[in-house]
Write an enzyme that holds these catalytic residues in place. Structure first.
Site, PDB file in Angstrom:
ATOM      1  CG  ASN A  11       0.037  -4.666  13.432  1.00  0.00           C
ATOM      2  OD1 ASN A  11       1.046  -5.368  13.544  1.00  0.00           O
ATOM      3  ND2 ASN A  11      -1.189  -5.170  13.378  1.00  0.00           N
ATOM      4  CD1 TRP A  12       5.964  -1.764  11.128  1.00  0.00           C
ATOM      5  CD2 TRP A  12       7.957  -2.809  11.096  1.00  0.00           C
ATOM      6  NE1 TRP A  12       6.933  -0.817  10.919  1.00  0.00           N
ATOM      7  CE2 TRP A  12       8.168  -1.425  10.894  1.00  0.00           C
ATOM      8  CE3 TRP A  12       9.068  -3.651  11.127  1.00  0.00           C
ATOM      9  CZ2 TRP A  12       9.438  -0.880  10.721  1.00  0.00           C
ATOM     10  CZ3 TRP A  12      10.326  -3.114  10.959  1.00  0.00           C
ATOM     11  CH2 TRP A  12      10.507  -1.744  10.752  1.00  0.00           C
ATOM     12  CE  LYS A  13      -1.707  -5.891   9.823  1.00  0.00           C
ATOM     13  NZ  LYS A  13      -2.952  -6.029   9.093  1.00  0.00           N
ATOM     14  CG  HIS A 100      -4.799  -7.494  14.730  1.00  0.00           C
ATOM     15  ND1 HIS A 100      -5.187  -8.138  13.569  1.00  0.00           N
ATOM     16  CD2 HIS A 100      -4.453  -6.235  14.367  1.00  0.00           C
ATOM     17  CE1 HIS A 100      -5.058  -7.292  12.552  1.00  0.00           C
ATOM     18  NE2 HIS A 100      -4.616  -6.126  13.014  1.00  0.00           N
ATOM     19  CD  GLU A 102      -3.963  -9.279  10.197  1.00  0.00           C
ATOM     20  OE1 GLU A 102      -2.864  -9.259  10.772  1.00  0.00           O
ATOM     21  OE2 GLU A 102      -4.287  -8.442   9.318  1.00  0.00           O
ATOM     22  CD  GLU A 169      -6.787  -2.642  13.516  1.00  0.00           C
ATOM     23  OE1 GLU A 169      -5.977  -1.893  12.979  1.00  0.00           O
ATOM     24  OE2 GLU A 169      -6.611  -3.867  13.608  1.00  0.00           O
ATOM     25  N   GLY A 175      -6.631  -4.014   5.110  1.00  0.00           N
ATOM     26  CA  GLY A 175      -5.982  -4.429   3.867  1.00  0.00           C
ATOM     27  C   GLY A 175      -6.874  -4.382   2.636  1.00  0.00           C
ATOM     28  CB  SER A 213      -7.585   0.642   4.373  1.00  0.00           C
ATOM     29  OG  SER A 213      -7.692  -0.714   4.011  1.00  0.00           O
ATOM     30  N   GLY A 234      -1.302  -0.487   9.400  1.00  0.00           N
ATOM     31  CA  GLY A 234      -0.710  -1.775   9.025  1.00  0.00           C
ATOM     32  C   GLY A 234       0.314  -1.619   7.920  1.00  0.00           C
TER      33      GLY A 234
HETATM   34  P1  13P Z   1      -3.834  -2.139   7.060  1.00  0.00           P
HETATM   35  O1  13P Z   1      -3.444  -0.744   7.432  1.00  0.00           O
HETATM   36  O2  13P Z   1      -2.794  -2.845   6.222  1.00  0.00           O
HETATM   37  O3  13P Z   1      -5.216  -2.207   6.479  1.00  0.00           O
HETATM   38  O4  13P Z   1      -3.869  -2.991   8.426  1.00  0.00           O
HETATM   39  C1  13P Z   1      -4.558  -2.496   9.497  1.00  0.00           C
HETATM   40  C2  13P Z   1      -4.240  -3.317  10.682  1.00  0.00           C
HETATM   41  O5  13P Z   1      -4.549  -4.489  10.750  1.00  0.00           O
HETATM   42  C3  13P Z   1      -3.511  -2.665  11.782  1.00  0.00           C
HETATM   43  O6  13P Z   1      -3.529  -3.440  12.924  1.00  0.00           O
END
Ligand code: 13P
Length: 252
Positions: A11-13, A100, A102, A169, A175, A213, A234
């Site tokens: 997930n590149w965000k 998600h 976020e 998640e 993060g 993470s 992520g």
């Molecule tokens: P991280 O791997 O940066 O903690 O993010 C996880 C995430 O939100 C994947 O969707």
């Protein structure tokens, strides 16, 4: 070591531009040479601006592409700034991440996620449906009830539930470099599989990924939990080296 199919989903965000194709290229080279590759499914959920470009430039189908969210309305319409599942399908997305945390934290409700799931299913997209509790909910021992309400609030029996892959998640793990304890994680993954099967009266257990993470160090511990069908990665997916090291160490 397992021979089951495992998903490594990035997930590149909000990251990347055309030059980021070099990341995709390196992952592609790695996976083309990997003897285990028939057991590995790589999906990269990149920004919508890059899906078509990457898909066209990558000559193989070793890597599939996905989006990270969508509008709930399925076609074209008066939704300024939105991208529908029809549009995602047309640019070559095979997957979409929904629910998600976020986006939930920006006000996305279970009800809205349900509409998005229906829209994604109408375009035959595969869905990576994220569930998980916040730290506050975890401390109040609400992990299981939160997940159950996320399942019940966004899914229905009449949906084509086979197109849905879950991603557990925990919000407190995203993060933060913190991951759940192995025993706890195994229990939650089992719970999601069994609860889903029971609520929606289906025979087959669903696939459940873990996200939060994930890195090349903690992957060995995560690999010991056979019930996990893959990972939603992520920040480490924004680097070819980190992403490849996760896969390498998983199979070590
Ligand atoms: P991280 O791997 O940066 O903690 O993010 C996880 C995430 O939100 C994947 O969707």
């Amino acid at each position: 070591m397992t021979n089951k199919l495992k998903y490594f989903v990035g997930n590149w965000k909000m990251f990347g531009d055309f030059g980021s194709f070099k990341i995709i290229n390196k992952i592609n080279q790695y996976i083309s040479r990997n003897k285990k590759s028939k057991n590995i499914k790589i999906v990269l959920c990149v920004p919508n601006t890059l899906i078509h470009f990457f898909r066209e430039k990558l000559k193989t189908r070793n890597i599939l592409f996905g989006a990270q969210n969508c509008q709930h309305y399925h076609g074209y319409g008066p939704f300024t700034g939105s991208i529908s599942t029809l549009m995602l399908k047309k640019v070559g997305a095979n997957f979409v991440i929904l629910g998600h945390s976020e986006n939930r934290s920006e006000g996305e409700t279970n009800k809205l996620i349900k509409k998005k799931i229906k829209s994604a299913l109408s375009q035959k997209l595969n869905i990576i449906f994220c569930v998980g509790e916040t730290l506050k909910q975890k401390r109040a021992n609400k992990t299981f009830s939160v997940i159950r309400s996320q399942l019940k609030g966004s899914l229905e029996n009449k949906m084509n539930l086979k197109k849905i892959i879950f991603a557990y998640e925990p919000v407190w793990s995203i993060g933060t470099n913190k991951i759940p304890k192995a025993k706890e994680l195994q229990k939650i993954i089992r719970f999601i599989k069994k609860d889903f099967r029971q609520i929606f009266k289906i025979n087959k257990l669903p696939l459940v990924l873990y996200g939060g993470s994930v890195n090349s160090k903690n992957i060995s511990l995560l690999a010991s939990i056979d019930e996990i069908d893959g990972f939603l990665i992520g920040s480490a997916s924004q680097s070819s080296k980190k992403f490849i090291d996760i896969i390498k160490n998983y199979y070590k």
